[in-house]
Write an enzyme that holds these catalytic residues in place. Structure first.
Site: not given
Ligand SMILES: [Zn+2]
Length: 138
Positions: A45, A47, A56, A58, A89, A92
């Site tokens: 990830n 940010e 993210c 993924e 999430c 994703c």
């Molecule tokens: Zn995600």
């Protein structure tokens, strides 16, 4: 949980990627990796101060594979800093549904163990797909 050498290898790459996560705001470092055409692609990830521009692990791994010409996603392993791991999430899951079979195995893990495995179709039961775009009436 009995794991094949292939899954262990993908998991190791996800754990390695987790270490590179840029998560100064949430401190929630995630690593993800999957197999595509026999190669392993990993992501972490990343940010952003705007929060909304965060990507993210993924999706990072998916972008990496796609940009190298690999569109197939198999055996996704997600590593989170939690007790029993956590699933991808919803954003994703939607991106995964564009490239992966609904039966994609998603392995929920930490850096210490792989805790469970679930199919993409069980996490995202009704994805929005290409065929939905063709159903427009106006
Ligand atoms: Zn995600």
């Amino acid at each position: 949980m009995k794991l094949s050498p292939k899954i262990k290898k993908i998991w190791k790459e996800a754990v390695k990627a987790q270490k590179f996560a840029y998560a100064p705001y949430s401190k929630f470092k995630v690593g993800a990796a999957f197999s595509s055409d026999g190669k392993i692609f990993a992501g972490c990830n990343v940010e952003n101060a705007s929060y909304g521009a965060t990507i993210c692990a993924e999706r990072g791994a998916v972008l990496k594979a796609l940009s190298e010409g690999h569109q197939k996603i198999e055996d996704l392993v997600v590593v989170t800093p939690t007790k029993k791991g956590a699933p991808p999430c919803a954003l994703c899951l939607q991106v995964l549904s564009e490239f992966a079979d609904p039966h994609l195995k998603i392995w929920i893990a930490t850096s210490k163990a792989i805790h469970s495995q679930i199919r993409l179709k069980d996490l995202l039961t009704v994805p929005f797909l290409k065929k939905d775009l063709k159903n427009k009436t106006q």
